[in-house]
Design a protein around this motif. Structure first.
Motif, PDB file in Angstrom:
ATOM      1  N   THR A  64       0.831  -1.208   0.000  1.00 15.90           N
ATOM      2  CA  THR A  64       0.000   0.000   0.000  1.00 15.90           C
ATOM      3  C   THR A  64       0.862   1.254   0.000  1.00 15.90           C
ATOM      4  O   THR A  64       0.584   2.205  -0.740  1.00 15.90           O
ATOM      5  N   GLU A  65       1.920   1.274   0.771  1.00 16.87           N
ATOM      6  CA  GLU A  65       2.810   2.442   0.812  1.00 16.87           C
ATOM      7  C   GLU A  65       3.513   2.642  -0.536  1.00 16.87           C
ATOM      8  O   GLU A  65       3.632   3.765  -1.024  1.00 16.87           O
ATOM      9  N   GLN A  66       3.964   1.563  -1.151  1.00 14.79           N
ATOM     10  CA  GLN A  66       4.585   1.667  -2.473  1.00 14.79           C
ATOM     11  C   GLN A  66       3.583   2.191  -3.510  1.00 14.79           C
ATOM     12  O   GLN A  66       3.936   2.980  -4.387  1.00 14.79           O
ATOM     13  N   ALA A  67       2.338   1.783  -3.387  1.00 18.93           N
ATOM     14  CA  ALA A  67       1.296   2.256  -4.300  1.00 18.93           C
ATOM     15  C   ALA A  67       1.072   3.756  -4.117  1.00 18.93           C
ATOM     16  O   ALA A  67       0.915   4.489  -5.095  1.00 18.93           O
ATOM     17  N   ARG A  68       1.077   4.223  -2.870  1.00 16.19           N
ATOM     18  CA  ARG A  68       0.916   5.666  -2.609  1.00 16.19           C
ATOM     19  C   ARG A  68       2.053   6.471  -3.234  1.00 16.19           C
ATOM     20  O   ARG A  68       1.829   7.533  -3.813  1.00 16.19           O
ATOM     21  N   GLU A  69       3.267   5.957  -3.111  1.00 12.09           N
ATOM     22  CA  GLU A  69       4.423   6.655  -3.686  1.00 12.09           C
ATOM     23  C   GLU A  69       4.330   6.687  -5.212  1.00 12.09           C
ATOM     24  O   GLU A  69       4.591   7.717  -5.834  1.00 12.09           O
ATOM     25  N   HIS A  86      -6.168   8.579  -4.764  1.00 17.52           N
ATOM     26  CA  HIS A  86      -6.694   7.602  -3.812  1.00 17.52           C
ATOM     27  C   HIS A  86      -6.004   6.257  -3.978  1.00 17.52           C
ATOM     28  O   HIS A  86      -5.940   5.731  -5.085  1.00 17.52           O
ATOM     29  N   VAL A  87      -5.511   5.730  -2.881  1.00 19.21           N
ATOM     30  CA  VAL A  87      -5.064   4.346  -2.827  1.00 19.21           C
ATOM     31  C   VAL A  87      -5.957   3.701  -1.785  1.00 19.21           C
ATOM     32  O   VAL A  87      -5.935   4.081  -0.621  1.00 19.21           O
ATOM     33  N   VAL A  88      -6.791   2.782  -2.251  1.00 21.25           N
ATOM     34  CA  VAL A  88      -7.763   2.158  -1.354  1.00 21.25           C
ATOM     35  C   VAL A  88      -7.552   0.654  -1.348  1.00 21.25           C
ATOM     36  O   VAL A  88      -6.900   0.093  -2.225  1.00 21.25           O
ATOM     37  N   TYR A  89      -8.146   0.015  -0.376  1.00 20.88           N
ATOM     38  CA  TYR A  89      -7.972  -1.403  -0.128  1.00 20.88           C
ATOM     39  C   TYR A  89      -9.302  -2.111  -0.375  1.00 20.88           C
ATOM     40  O   TYR A  89     -10.333  -1.683   0.132  1.00 20.88           O
ATOM     41  N   GLY A  90      -9.300  -3.146  -1.204  1.00 18.10           N
ATOM     42  CA  GLY A  90     -10.529  -3.900  -1.432  1.00 18.10           C
ATOM     43  C   GLY A  90     -10.581  -4.521  -2.813  1.00 18.10           C
ATOM     44  O   GLY A  90      -9.557  -4.754  -3.448  1.00 18.10           O
ATOM     45  N   ARG A  91     -11.798  -4.764  -3.276  1.00 19.84           N
ATOM     46  CA  ARG A  91     -12.034  -5.330  -4.606  1.00 19.84           C
ATOM     47  C   ARG A  91     -12.089  -4.172  -5.601  1.00 19.84           C
ATOM     48  O   ARG A  91     -12.854  -3.229  -5.397  1.00 19.84           O
ATOM     49  N   PRO A  92     -11.302  -4.214  -6.677  1.00 17.87           N
ATOM     50  CA  PRO A  92     -11.231  -3.075  -7.602  1.00 17.87           C
ATOM     51  C   PRO A  92     -12.577  -2.576  -8.107  1.00 17.87           C
ATOM     52  O   PRO A  92     -12.854  -1.379  -8.050  1.00 17.87           O
ATOM     53  N   GLU A  93     -13.424  -3.481  -8.599  1.00 16.92           N
ATOM     54  CA  GLU A  93     -14.693  -3.015  -9.156  1.00 16.92           C
ATOM     55  C   GLU A  93     -15.567  -2.335  -8.105  1.00 16.92           C
ATOM     56  O   GLU A  93     -16.179  -1.296  -8.372  1.00 16.92           O
ATOM     57  N   ARG A  94     -15.609  -2.876  -6.910  1.00 24.32           N
ATOM     58  CA  ARG A  94     -16.428  -2.271  -5.841  1.00 24.32           C
ATOM     59  C   ARG A  94     -15.905  -0.905  -5.444  1.00 24.32           C
ATOM     60  O   ARG A  94     -16.667   0.054  -5.281  1.00 24.32           O
ATOM     61  N   GLU A  95     -14.595  -0.807  -5.261  1.00 22.65           N
ATOM     62  CA  GLU A  95     -14.013   0.460  -4.808  1.00 22.65           C
ATOM     63  C   GLU A  95     -14.081   1.538  -5.886  1.00 22.65           C
ATOM     64  O   GLU A  95     -14.344   2.698  -5.588  1.00 22.65           O
ATOM     65  N   VAL A  96     -13.867   1.171  -7.139  1.00 24.53           N
ATOM     66  CA  VAL A  96     -13.966   2.144  -8.231  1.00 24.53           C
ATOM     67  C   VAL A  96     -15.403   2.644  -8.335  1.00 24.53           C
ATOM     68  O   VAL A  96     -15.649   3.856  -8.444  1.00 24.53           O
TER      69      VAL A  96
END
Length: 145
Positions: A64-69, A86-96
């Protein structure tokens, strides 16, 4: 009159993300639209099964930290403010879909590898985002055809 006012770019943070981001930037510029970036970090237990007898918390936090960077570097290239990353945690389709609804998005831009055969039947992230979206979705062809 602009066709789009707020565009959500769902990116996977690979080198191909630049192609998707450039397409979205171009559309945003032509429409005087706002851009928002999102990357969804999937739970490792989903990717590798929940039967793994390890605590994956530290590894998940590092990913997650690498994704934020990485998303911050991409956003800097085209002047997207921190609040629109936004860097979020979960299922891609749901979060998008969630971010699209919460942010009054009228276009989602996502990369697509143009899968064929069995891969198409089984689906992909871009296909999952397309189905169930309450706004337009643009799948930008990336990778080798």
């Amino acid at each position: 009159m602009s066709l789009y006012k707020h565009i959500l770019v769902a990116i996977d943070l690979t080198e191909e993300a630049d192609v998707v981001l450039e397409k979205a930037r171009s559309i945003a510029e032509k429409n005087s639209a706002r851009l928002t970036l999102v990357h969804v970090v999937e739970p490792l237990s989903v990717a590798y099964g929940s039967d793994i007898p390890l605590d994956l918390t530290t590894l998940q936090d590092e990913i997650t930290e690498q994704a934020r960077e990485r998303i911050a570097r991409l956003a800097d290239k085209i002047n997207i403010e921190k609040g629109e990353q936004h860097v979020v945690y979960g299922r891609p389709e749901r979060e998008v879909h969630r971010i699209a609804e919460e942010s009054d998005i009228d276009l989602i831009v996502v990369g697509s590898h143009g899968r064929h055969g069995l891969a198409l039947i089984l689906g992909s992230t871009s296909t999952s985002i397309l189905h169930g979206a309450n706004c337009d979705v643009l799948a930008v062809r990336v990778g080798k055809s």
